[in-house]
Design an enzyme around this catalytic site. Structure first.
Site, PDB file in Angstrom:
ATOM      1  N   LYS A 294       0.812  -1.230   0.000  1.00  0.00           N
ATOM      2  CA  LYS A 294       0.000   0.000   0.000  1.00  0.00           C
ATOM      3  C   LYS A 294       0.843   1.276   0.000  1.00  0.00           C
ATOM      4  CE  LYS A 294      -4.314  -1.780   1.912  1.00  0.00           C
ATOM      5  NZ  LYS A 294      -5.392  -1.622   2.906  1.00  0.00           N
ATOM      6  N   ASP A 330     -10.389   2.860   1.303  1.00  0.00           N
ATOM      7  CA  ASP A 330     -10.638   2.441   2.692  1.00  0.00           C
ATOM      8  C   ASP A 330     -11.187   3.630   3.484  1.00  0.00           C
ATOM      9  OD1 ASP A 330      -9.740  -0.130   2.337  1.00  0.00           O
ATOM     10  OD2 ASP A 330      -7.713   0.259   3.091  1.00  0.00           O
ATOM     11  N   GLY A 357      -1.677   0.328   9.626  1.00  0.00           N
ATOM     12  CA  GLY A 357      -2.137   0.851   8.344  1.00  0.00           C
ATOM     13  C   GLY A 357      -3.603   1.250   8.382  1.00  0.00           C
ATOM     14  N   ASN A 377      -2.844   2.254  21.239  1.00  0.00           N
ATOM     15  CA  ASN A 377      -2.165   1.250  20.409  1.00  0.00           C
ATOM     16  C   ASN A 377      -1.160   0.492  21.270  1.00  0.00           C
ATOM     17  OD1 ASN A 377      -1.647   0.097  17.745  1.00  0.00           O
ATOM     18  ND2 ASN A 377       0.389   1.010  17.925  1.00  0.00           N
ATOM     19  N   THR A 379       1.805  -0.442  20.670  1.00  0.00           N
ATOM     20  CA  THR A 379       3.052   0.330  20.682  1.00  0.00           C
ATOM     21  C   THR A 379       2.663   1.800  20.841  1.00  0.00           C
ATOM     22  OG1 THR A 379       3.963  -1.304  19.158  1.00  0.00           O
ATOM     23  CG2 THR A 379       5.185   0.770  19.386  1.00  0.00           C
ATOM     24  N   ARG A 382       3.487   4.841  18.462  1.00  0.00           N
ATOM     25  CA  ARG A 382       2.764   4.985  17.183  1.00  0.00           C
ATOM     26  C   ARG A 382       1.449   5.733  17.404  1.00  0.00           C
ATOM     27  NH1 ARG A 382       2.502  -0.596  13.896  1.00  0.00           N
ATOM     28  NH2 ARG A 382       2.440   0.724  12.046  1.00  0.00           N
TER      29      ARG A 382
END
Ligand code: NAP
Length: 498
Positions: A294, A330, A357, A377, A379, A382
Site C-alpha cells: 500500500k 478504505d 495501516g 495502540n 506500541t 505509534r
C-alpha cells in the site's frame, strides 16, 4: 465441434488421468459440464495409475470433448518409461482413433521421424520449470517450422514476468499456447482470452492435482469469463503478497459480469511492485493494492487524493482522463460505515484501537469529518505520532477504559481468525454507543458479539470491505455497483457451505 478456425476466444483444456477408462470418461463428462472445451488425456499418468494405453486410446471415440493426447516421458517430468518407438506407435494410433491434438515435447520431435499426424493437430511443447526460458521467440519459430502448434510453459519468478508472455501472445504470427506457471504466473492463464492464447489449462476441481497456479475450470469459465474475453477487454486486478486468499477477484468479477462490462479482474501475486508496474503498468487499467504494497507505488501515480498523502497509503490506482490517479477507498468506506451508524461525527468522541495501516486510515478519515479522536495502540509511540498528525489524543490502555466514547473502532488485527479474542474487554462496553470492527474473519467477531450483548450498535468489517471495493469499482468502470451482489460473492467465498 468447438475448435473451428474462426473461434474468437481461448479454449479451455482440462488435464486428466485416471486408473480406469470409465473414470477418465466420467471425469471428461464433468469437465464438459463445467464448461471445458478440450480434455487432455495424460496417457503416461493413466498407465502409471493402472490403465492400459491401448484402452485409453480406444476410448477417444467415446469422449464427450475433443481429446488432446499426451504421453510425457519420465525424463520430461511425465511418467512414461517406454521406448520412443512405442510412444510413436501409440501417438499414431491416437491419430487414427480421432484425437483432436497430439502433444510431444519439441526436444523429442525427432522421435517422430518424418511422421506427422494425419487428422490431429500436432502441439510441440517446451517447459521450463525453474525460469522463463531463453529466446522464446526463436523457439516458437522453430516449432512452427517443424509443423507444430507451439506451446511454451515457463515459470514466473514474479508477476513482472507476465509481460513476456503477453508480448509473445499479442505479437504471435499464428496459433500459440504461452503461459507462465506458478502463482506469480497465474494471470497468464486467466487472461489467455484477452491476449489471444489458443488455449489455456484448468484443473477439473479443487482436488485435482495440477501445475502450480492452475485455476479450476469453473473459476476460469465462470469468474474470469474466459470464453467471453476479447482482445479489447480492459485488465483490472489486485496486487499483494500473498494474494490467493483475496476476496477482491470474487466481488469485482461478479459485478463486472452482471453489468456486462468488457473487463476482467485478476489477482497478481507481486513481490517487487515497482518492477511489476514498470513491466506491466501500460496494459493495466485499474489496480487494487493490498498488503504489503500500500505504500509502494505512491511515486508512480500522476496524482493522489489528499487523504492518500496524509494516511501514507494508497489502495487504488484508477485511470482518470488517461492519467493514473491514486486513491484510498478504505477511508471513504470507513467514513460511510461509521457515519451510517453514528450520524454526523462533528464533536463526537471516537476511540480508535490501533495505529497500523488501517488505524491510520481510520484516524485521518474520521478526523476529516470533525470527530474528536482518542487513540490507543499496543506500541504507544505509534499512537502518539498518529494523534499528533490528526489533532487527537493518545492514551494508554488503562486510560482508554475511562474514555466516554460515542464510537469505538477496532483497527488492530486482534480477533482476526481468532473468534475467542477481542481487543476490548466485554465489561467495558457502553450501551448506546457504536462499535465498528474492521476485522471481517470471522464475520461476527468477539468484539461485535460482546458489544451487541452490552446494547451497542455494531458495524461489521465486511461492510467496510464491500464499500471500499464498491468505490474502487466506480472508479474503474464509472458505474454504480450492485453492493448486494458484491456482498453475496464475498459471503460465498468466506462461507462456502452456507
Ligand atoms: P498493520 O499495519 O500490521 O497494523 C496492525 C495493528 O494491530 C497495529 O496497530 C498493531 O499494533 C496491532 N496489533 C497487532 N497484533 C496485536 C496484538 N496482539 N495486540 C494488540 N495490538 C495488536 O495491519 P493493518 O493493515 O492495519 O490491518 C489491521 C486489521 O485491519 C487487519 O487484521 C484486518 O482484519 C483489518 N482490515 C480490514 C479491512 C476491511 O476492509 N474491513 C481492510 C484491511 C484490513 P502495533 O503497532 O503495536 O504493532
Amino acid at each position: 465441434m468447438p475448435l473451428a478456425e474462426d473461434r474468437m476466444s481461448s479454449l479451455v483444456a482440462v488435464p486428466l488421468a485416471a486408473a480406469t477408462v470409465e473414470i477418465l470418461l466420467a471425469d471428461s463428462q464433468r469437465a464438459a459440464t463445467a464448461g471445458a472445451d478440450i480434455v487432455e488425456w495424460r496417457v503416461d499418468t493413466c498407465q502409471h495409475l493402472g490403465a492400459s494405453p491401448e484402452d485409453v486410446i480406444a476410448a477417444i471415440r467415446l469422449s464427450p470433448l475433443p481429446v488432446l493426447l499426451t504421453i510425457r516421458h519420465a525424463d520430461e517430468t511425465g511418467a512414461w518409461t517406454g521406448s520412443a518407438i512405442e510412444r510413436c506407435r501409440l501417438l499414431q494410433a491416437a491419430d487414427m482413433a480421432g484425437a483432436a491434438f497430439i502433444d510431444i515435447e519439441f526436444a523429442r520431435v525427432g522421435d517422430l521421424g518424418a511422421w506427422r499426424p494425419e487428422r490431429a493437430r500436432l502441439i510441440l511443447s517446451a517447459h521450463d520449470f525453474s525460469g522463463m526460458g531463453k529466446d522464446l521467440g526463436g523457439l516458437i519459430a522453430r516449432m512452427r517450422a517443424a509443423g507444430g502448434l507451439p506451446k511454451v510453459a515457463v515459470t514466473a519468478r514474479d508477476a513482472a514476468d507476465l509481460a513476456t508472455i503477453r508480448q509473445l501472445l499479442v505479437s504471435r504470427t499464428g496459433d500459440l499456447i504461452a503461459l507462465a506457471m506458478g502463482e506469480h504466473g497465474m494471470p497468464s492463464r486467466l487472461l489467455a482470452g484477452v491476449w489471444g492464447g489458443f488455449l489455456t489449462f484448468a484443473r477439473l476441481d479443487e482436488q485435482a492435482g495440477s501445475a502450480p497456479g492452475q485455476p479450476t475450470v469453473t473459476e476460469l469459465v465462470g469468474r474470469y469469463r474466459i470464453h467471453a474475453q476479447r482482445s479489447d477487454w480492459r485488465i483490472l486486478g489486485v496486487i499483494g503478497s500473498p494474494i490467493a486468499h483475496s476476496l477482491s477477484p470474487h466481488i469485482h468479477n461478479a459485478a463486472l459480469s452482471q453489468d456486462g462490462v468488457p473487463a476482467v479482474y485478476v489477482p497478481f501475486r507481486v513481490e517487487d511492485p515497482m518492477a511489476f508496474w514498470m513491466a506491466c503498468g501500460s496494459w493495466i487499467q485499474g489496480l487494487s493494492i493490498t498488503i504489503p504494497h500500500k505504500h509502494a507505488l505512491l511515486e508512480i501515480v500522476a496524482g493522489v487524493e489528499p487523504l492518500v498523502t496524509a494516511i501514507g497509503a494508497m489502495n487504488t490506482i484508477a485511470m482518470v482522463n488517461g492519467m493514473t490517479r491514486g486513491g484510498n477507498t478504505d477511508a471513504a468506506a470507513i467514513i460511510a460505515c461509521v457515519e451510517g451508524a453514528a450520524g454526523d461525527l462533528r464533536g463526537k468522541t471516537v476511540l480508535c484501537l490501533g495505529a497500523g495501516g488501517v488505524g491510520r486510515a481510520i484516524a485521518h478519515a474520521l478526523a476529516s469529518r470533525g470527530a474528536k479522536l482518542v487513540i490507543v495502540n499496543r506500541t504507544h509511540a505509534r499512537a502518539v505520532e498518529l494523534a499528533t498528525e490528526v489533532g487527537g489524543v493518545a492514551v494508554s490502555e488503562s486510560e482508554a477504559y475511562g474514555v466516554a466514547f460515542d464510537v469505538l473502532v477496532n483497527g488492530t488485527a486482534v480477533g482476526m481468525g481468532k473468534p475467542q479474542e477481542s481487543p476490548w474487554p466485554a465489561e467495558r462496553h457502553r450501551p448506546g454507543t457504536v462499535v465498528f470492527d474492521t476485522v471481517y474473519t470471522p464475520l461476527t467477531t468477539r468484539l461485535l458479539h460482546d458489544a451487541q450483548a452490552a446494547g451497542a450498535r455494531t458495524v461489521p468489517g465486511l461492510d467496510m470491505f464491500i464499500l471500499q471495493a464498491a468505490e474502487q469499482y466506480r472508479r474503474f468502470t464509472g458505474r454504480e455497483p450492485d453492493t448486494a451482489l458484491m456482498r453475496a460473492a464475498a459471503l460465498a467465498r468466506l462461507n462456502p457451505s452456507a
